[in-house]
Write a protein that holds these residues in place. Structure first.
Motif, PDB file in Angstrom:
ATOM      1  N   ILE A  46       0.858  -1.175   0.000  1.00 31.43           N
ATOM      2  CA  ILE A  46       0.000   0.000   0.000  1.00 31.43           C
ATOM      3  C   ILE A  46       0.898   1.230   0.000  1.00 31.43           C
ATOM      4  N   LEU A  47       0.574   2.196  -0.839  1.00 28.68           N
ATOM      5  CA  LEU A  47       1.294   3.461  -0.909  1.00 28.68           C
ATOM      6  C   LEU A  47       0.362   4.569  -0.457  1.00 28.68           C
ATOM      7  N   MET A  48       0.878   5.482   0.380  1.00 26.41           N
ATOM      8  CA  MET A  48       0.041   6.524   0.976  1.00 26.41           C
ATOM      9  C   MET A  48       0.688   7.889   0.803  1.00 26.41           C
ATOM     10  N   PRO A  49      -0.067   8.881   0.323  1.00 29.22           N
ATOM     11  CA  PRO A  49       0.496  10.209   0.063  1.00 29.22           C
ATOM     12  C   PRO A  49       0.641  11.053   1.321  1.00 29.22           C
ATOM     13  N   PHE A  50       1.706  11.856   1.369  1.00 28.49           N
ATOM     14  CA  PHE A  50       1.923  12.835   2.435  1.00 28.49           C
ATOM     15  C   PHE A  50       2.303  14.169   1.787  1.00 28.49           C
ATOM     16  N   SER A  51       2.119  15.243   2.530  1.00 28.99           N
ATOM     17  CA  SER A  51       2.385  16.568   1.987  1.00 28.99           C
ATOM     18  C   SER A  51       3.075  17.437   3.024  1.00 28.99           C
ATOM     19  N   SER A  52       3.868  18.386   2.537  1.00 27.08           N
ATOM     20  CA  SER A  52       4.498  19.349   3.433  1.00 27.08           C
ATOM     21  C   SER A  52       3.703  20.649   3.518  1.00 27.08           C
ATOM     22  N   ASP A  53       2.731  20.810   2.595  1.00 28.46           N
ATOM     23  CA  ASP A  53       1.961  22.055   2.585  1.00 28.46           C
ATOM     24  C   ASP A  53       0.455  21.842   2.460  1.00 28.46           C
ATOM     25  N   ASP A  54      -0.019  20.594   2.599  1.00 30.20           N
ATOM     26  CA  ASP A  54      -1.436  20.246   2.483  1.00 30.20           C
ATOM     27  C   ASP A  54      -1.975  20.515   1.082  1.00 30.20           C
ATOM     28  N   ASP A  55      -1.107  20.583   0.109  1.00 33.41           N
ATOM     29  CA  ASP A  55      -1.547  20.825  -1.263  1.00 33.41           C
ATOM     30  C   ASP A  55      -0.827  19.892  -2.228  1.00 33.41           C
ATOM     31  N   THR A  56       0.493  19.891  -2.162  1.00 28.85           N
ATOM     32  CA  THR A  56       1.293  19.092  -3.084  1.00 28.85           C
ATOM     33  C   THR A  56       1.666  17.749  -2.462  1.00 28.85           C
ATOM     34  N   ILE A  57       1.533  16.684  -3.238  1.00 30.59           N
ATOM     35  CA  ILE A  57       2.003  15.373  -2.782  1.00 30.59           C
ATOM     36  C   ILE A  57       3.504  15.322  -3.040  1.00 30.59           C
ATOM     37  N   ASP A  58       4.289  15.580  -2.019  1.00 28.32           N
ATOM     38  CA  ASP A  58       5.737  15.571  -2.200  1.00 28.32           C
ATOM     39  C   ASP A  58       6.431  14.446  -1.429  1.00 28.32           C
ATOM     40  N   PHE A  59       5.653  13.600  -0.757  1.00 32.27           N
ATOM     41  CA  PHE A  59       6.202  12.407  -0.107  1.00 32.27           C
ATOM     42  C   PHE A  59       5.197  11.271  -0.262  1.00 32.27           C
ATOM     43  N   ILE A  60       5.698  10.062  -0.404  1.00 32.15           N
ATOM     44  CA  ILE A  60       4.849   8.869  -0.432  1.00 32.15           C
ATOM     45  C   ILE A  60       5.464   7.825   0.498  1.00 32.15           C
ATOM     46  N   TYR A  61       4.627   7.278   1.370  1.00 33.02           N
ATOM     47  CA  TYR A  61       5.067   6.253   2.322  1.00 33.02           C
ATOM     48  C   TYR A  61       4.454   4.922   1.906  1.00 33.02           C
ATOM     49  N   GLY A  62       5.298   3.921   1.713  1.00 36.37           N
ATOM     50  CA  GLY A  62       4.827   2.611   1.285  1.00 36.37           C
ATOM     51  C   GLY A  62       5.115   1.537   2.309  1.00 36.37           C
ATOM     52  N   VAL A  63       4.167   0.614   2.472  1.00 36.97           N
ATOM     53  CA  VAL A  63       4.334  -0.541   3.361  1.00 36.97           C
ATOM     54  C   VAL A  63       4.064  -1.791   2.523  1.00 36.97           C
ATOM     55  N   ILE A  64       4.907  -2.786   2.648  1.00 35.44           N
ATOM     56  CA  ILE A  64       4.775  -3.986   1.817  1.00 35.44           C
ATOM     57  C   ILE A  64       5.007  -5.244   2.646  1.00 35.44           C
ATOM     58  N   ASN A  65       4.245  -6.277   2.320  1.00 30.92           N
ATOM     59  CA  ASN A  65       4.372  -7.584   2.957  1.00 30.92           C
ATOM     60  C   ASN A  65       4.703  -8.594   1.864  1.00 30.92           C
ATOM     61  N   TRP A  66       5.444  -9.627   2.165  1.00 29.89           N
ATOM     62  CA  TRP A  66       5.804 -10.589   1.137  1.00 29.89           C
ATOM     63  C   TRP A  66       6.068 -11.959   1.737  1.00 29.89           C
ATOM     64  N   LYS A  67       6.032 -12.956   0.872  1.00 29.83           N
ATOM     65  CA  LYS A  67       6.412 -14.306   1.268  1.00 29.83           C
ATOM     66  C   LYS A  67       6.784 -15.074   0.005  1.00 29.83           C
ATOM     67  N   GLU A  68       7.601 -16.104   0.179  1.00 28.63           N
ATOM     68  CA  GLU A  68       8.006 -16.920  -0.958  1.00 28.63           C
ATOM     69  C   GLU A  68       6.936 -17.958  -1.237  1.00 28.63           C
ATOM     70  N   ALA A  69       6.535 -18.070  -2.499  1.00 25.75           N
ATOM     71  CA  ALA A  69       5.473 -18.994  -2.878  1.00 25.75           C
ATOM     72  C   ALA A  69       5.962 -20.436  -2.805  1.00 25.75           C
ATOM     73  N   VAL A  70       5.040 -21.317  -2.443  1.00 17.34           N
ATOM     74  CA  VAL A  70       5.328 -22.753  -2.443  1.00 17.34           C
ATOM     75  C   VAL A  70       4.925 -23.301  -3.806  1.00 17.34           C
ATOM     76  N   THR A  71       5.826 -24.004  -4.474  1.00 16.63           N
ATOM     77  CA  THR A  71       5.551 -24.483  -5.828  1.00 16.63           C
ATOM     78  C   THR A  71       5.769 -25.987  -5.933  1.00 16.63           C
ATOM     79  N   GLY A  72       5.323 -26.559  -7.045  1.00 20.22           N
ATOM     80  CA  GLY A  72       5.562 -27.958  -7.357  1.00 20.22           C
ATOM     81  C   GLY A  72       4.874 -28.920  -6.413  1.00 20.22           C
TER      82      GLY A  72
END
Length: 430
Positions: free
Chosen positions: A151-177
């Motif tokens: 998920i990516l979430m916008p942040f601003s330094s002036d409440d107008d321009t999106i000048d920062f984006i904070y991302g959080v990610i989860n992952w795992k290795e898939a089981v195959t075969g």
């Protein structure tokens, strides 16, 4: 190759309580713990909004977000959207991507790393001005099949321009075969033979629209303060903590979802904080025993963790700590917090919003970075043309200033061979 999948948010309402128009693409077939990490990340973002259009970047400190920080990245767009700077990269994400400290911008990120999949979506944030969630799988730099969700979430330094984006990610290795086939058979057998699961619901909904979780009343009820037990005036700090913890547990188990029980728990947490002021050594020992570190920036966070538990929802911890900070600053007396919350228009949600708005108003206004840079260039000493470094073809990208006599002076030059320099050269050719 990435295979993005999504469906209507209503199909997963138990796990996604926020609105579909917030820009979140609801993923398919992801474990509930993974879903809830991103729900909590979204809730944290929403809790910082207040009356703003976008959360302030000044309210974000990834180092203090124990749940999200290690698996997160913060991008800085203040110098342009083409190649944002990476100003924060969590330890777990850095290790997964095998990235060292030399990588400082998006264009430096290895193409087959997990981080590249997260940052591939940042232009959607600029377009939507809202959080964007996604799910996919790919083959990483170790040739492992990775399932991930971000998920990516916008942040601003002036409440107008999106000048920062904070991302959080989860992952795992898939089981195959064969391993995947065997696991599927075992899961199906376990589900077939498992006893029926009792139906239950969270005490407070995860979504930002869940007003009850933030302190708005669910029914016409009033907080009955009469007859509520409280420690004696000469009680030990341990007694105060025990009462506060019992009250927090009662609020968590309340089948009626009474906001009155929550108010009382927060009130006793505040009373415990007052008692801790007079028993500093005992309080320090309690924190040490619980493995909780006090933060000078937010001392009430440790109090809330002691009372509600260090693993309690991080967004709620931040909100309740803000309530305690408010009471402390106002010099509120012992036993007064619960009644104060009961009579505060809008309850906890409104109090947290108002307190954060007040803090922002008290901060000094920052001069825009671009304004600072332009002001510096207006007065910079002119460079001698022979000092400008050029590439093998004798080309350079410079910034010139028009002087009073109409001549142009070179006041800055882009580093030879930089990615921005190459893009400027290409842009001049249409």
């Amino acid at each position: 190759m990435d295979t993005l999948r999504g469906h209507d948010v209503a199909n997963d309402q138990d796990d996604f309580d926020y609105a579909a128009d917030a820009g979140i693409e609801t993923p398919l077939a992801v474990a509930s713990d993974e879903r809830r990490l991103h729900v909590r990340a979204y809730n944290y973002w929403a809790s910082l909004l207040g009356e703003r259009s976008l959360p302030s970047i000044e309210d974000l400190n990834p180092d203090e977000l124990e749940e999200f920080g290690p698996r997160s990245v913060l991008l800085d767009f203040s110098s342009g959207i083409d190649n944002p700077a990476i100003v924060y990269l969590g330890t777990a994400l850095r290790e997964e991507c095998e990235i060292d400290s030399s990588i400082s911008h998006i264009n430096d990120v290895p193409a087959r790393s997990l981080l590249s999949r997260l940052t591939d979506h940042y232009l959607q944030i600029i377009a939507n001005a809202a959080p964007v969630g996604f799910e996919a799988e790919f083959i990483n730099q170790r040739n492992a099949d990775i399932l991930y969700r971000g998920i990516l979430m916008p942040f601003s330094s002036d409440d107008d321009t999106i000048d920062f984006i904070y991302g959080v990610i989860n992952w795992k290795e898939a089981v195959t075969g064969d391993a995947a086939d065997n696991l599927e058979r075992e899961v199906q057998e376990a589900l077939r033979t498992a006893p029926p699961r009792p139906v239950s619901a969270p005490l407070w909904a995860d979504g930002p629209a869940a007003d009850a979780a933030m302190g708005l009343p669910l029914e016409d009820e009033t907080l009955d303060l009469a007859g509520m037990e409280a420690p004696a005036e000469d009680a030990s700090l341990a007694d105060w903590l025990a009462f506060a913890r019992d009250s927090a547990e009662e609020a968590s188990q309340s089948e009626s979802r009474s906001h009155g029980a929550l108010y009382r728990a927060i009130g006793l947490a505040y009373d415990f904080a007052l008692a801790a002021q007079d028993a500093a050594e005992d309080y320090a020992e309690m924190l040490s025993d619980a493995g909780i570190k006090a933060q000078a920036r937010s001392p009430m966070t440790a109090v809330i963790k002691l009372v509600f538990g260090a693993t309690y929802d991080k967004t709620r911890i931040a909100e309740y700590a803000t309530v305690l900070d408010h009471g402390w600053a106002a010099g509120m007396d012992r036993g007064a917090m619960a009644g104060y919350l009961e009579n505060y228009a809008g309850g906890i949600k409104a109090l947290v919003r108002d307190e954060r708005a007040l803090r922002r108003a008290e901060r000094p206004v920052k001069t825009d970075r671009q304004d600072k840079a332009r002001a510096a260039l207006k007065t910079a000493t002119a460079m001698a043309p022979e000092t400008v470094t050029t590439d093998a073809d004798g080309l350079a990208v410079v910034i010139a200033r028009r002087e009073g006599d109409g001549t142009l002076s070179i006041v800055a030059a882009l580093p030879e061979g930089s990615d921005l320099c190459r893009r400027v050269v290409l842009a001049t050719q249409g």
